[in-house]
Write an enzyme that holds these catalytic residues in place. Structure first.
Site, short mmCIF file in Angstrom:
data_model
loop_
_atom_site.label_atom_id
_atom_site.label_comp_id
_atom_site.label_asym_id
_atom_site.label_seq_id
_atom_site.Cartn_x
_atom_site.Cartn_y
_atom_site.Cartn_z
N HIS A 107 0.87 -1.18 0.06
CA HIS A 107 0.00 0.07 0.15
C HIS A 107 0.68 1.32 -0.01
O HIS A 107 0.19 2.43 0.45
CB HIS A 107 -0.96 -0.01 1.08
CG HIS A 107 -2.03 -1.16 1.07
ND1 HIS A 107 -2.75 -1.64 2.39
CD2 HIS A 107 -2.50 -1.90 0.13
CE1 HIS A 107 -3.65 -2.64 1.65
NE2 HIS A 107 -3.53 -2.73 0.52
N ASN A 138 -3.20 -12.37 16.42
CA ASN A 138 -4.33 -11.23 16.52
C ASN A 138 -4.75 -11.20 17.95
O ASN A 138 -4.54 -12.19 18.41
CB ASN A 138 -5.39 -11.56 15.44
CG ASN A 138 -5.93 -10.28 14.97
OD1 ASN A 138 -6.36 -9.41 15.92
ND2 ASN A 138 -6.08 -10.11 13.86
N LYS A 154 -7.87 -10.59 18.37
CA LYS A 154 -9.08 -11.16 18.18
C LYS A 154 -9.40 -12.03 16.90
O LYS A 154 -8.44 -11.77 16.00
CB LYS A 154 -10.27 -10.15 18.31
CG LYS A 154 -10.27 -9.06 17.43
CD LYS A 154 -11.57 -8.02 17.67
CE LYS A 154 -11.74 -6.96 16.59
NZ LYS A 154 -10.57 -6.19 16.46
#
Ligand code: APR
Length: 255
Positions: free
Chosen positions: A116, A217, A219
């Site tokens: 990106h 992660n 979550k």
């Protein structure tokens, strides 16, 4: 779980890492979709699209200069540093990142693919001119400048060299990333919601080529359903523990 992950990494033939904003959260950089994330306080359509830049370049530059200032103060955290160590050990072949904060390079990783873009790079809207403000040493004066930044070659407006919504990713970087994902037998997926494509295809390509996906992660995410191992916790802590276990595994030979 973390023992198996350490074993997979220690015995991997071609380990890659795929990272998102969550790996930089412990460096003080806000993520996008968590509570208090960037997209909670800004409308994407106003600050991160080509139309927004055409309509109100001053607002877009205010947003990116605010992010530049914040990222400039940030330091790599234990998760970035663990990936740099895994590269130095000859295990990690590449980091494919969605982040534009440059922290993987600052941590010491050499083979970094930025899908990106990079917040410190600007490019001209009228010619092929690009500049890395860190390398040119112009970052401070650039951030102090009130006027809209103009190209020194052709006078056109400069823009952040990052991928906005609705824009194609840098083709060369994307193709390189896909090829690495095809070769990977193990892929660490760290701190991404897995909601933005084509970047988020990376773990799927690893799986399609019989590779293992280890997700870190705080979550569950869009990637969790295809993860072979899910290590729940903050990236810095988990990566520090994981690295120690990989080193022990290599030393003991037994694992
Ligand atoms: N450790 C590990 N994971 C974390 C941590 C942490 N300390 N803090 C947050 N996370 C996780 C969140 O649970 C979430 O799954 O990081 C993820 C961040 O998700 P997003 O905010 O959606 O960021 P990301 O996945 O990188 O977004 C992808 O979207 O807006 C675009 O271009 C932008 O590159 C970005 C892309």
């Amino acid at each position: 779980m973390i023992e198996e992950a350490a074993k997979l990494i220690a015995h991997s033939r071609f380990l890659i890492a795929f990272t998102g904003a969550g790996i930089s959260a412990e460096s003080g950089i806000p993520t996008f979709r968590d509570r208090g994330g960037l997209w909670e306080n800004y409308r994407v359509e106003e600050v991160a699209t080509p139309e927004a830049f055409k309509r109100n370049p001053r607002l877009v530059w205010e947003f990116y200069k605010m992010r530049m200032k914040r990222m400039k103060e940030a330091k790599p955290n234990k998760a970035h540093l663990a990936l740099a160590e895994l590269e130095r050990m000859g295990l990690l072949k590449a980091v494919i990142t969605q982040n534009i904060d440059n922290l993987h390079r600052e941590a010491g990783n050499k083979n970094v693919i930025e899908l990106h873009g990079n917040i410190y790079r600007v490019k001209c809207t009228g010619c092929a001119y690009t500049e890395n403000l860190l390398e040119s040493g112009r970052i401070e004066e650039f951030l102090k400048e009130e006027d809209l930044p103009k190209c020194s070659e052709c006078g056109s407006l400069l823009r952040p060299d990052v991928v906005w919504f609705g824009e194609p990713l840098p083709q060369e970087a994307l193709q390189k990333a896909f090829k690495l994902a095809e070769r990977a037998d193990v892929c660490l997926v760290i701190g991404t919601s897995g909601q933005v494509f084509p970047a988020a295809y990376i773990p799927y390509i690893v799986k399609d080529n019989k590779g293992y996906v280890i997700e870190i992660n705080v979550k569950e995410s869009g990637i969790t359903p295809i993860a072979d191992i899910f290590l729940k916790g903050p990236a810095g802590e988990v990566m520090e523990t994981l690295l120690a276990k990989v080193k022990r595994c290599l030393k003991d030979k037994g694992c």
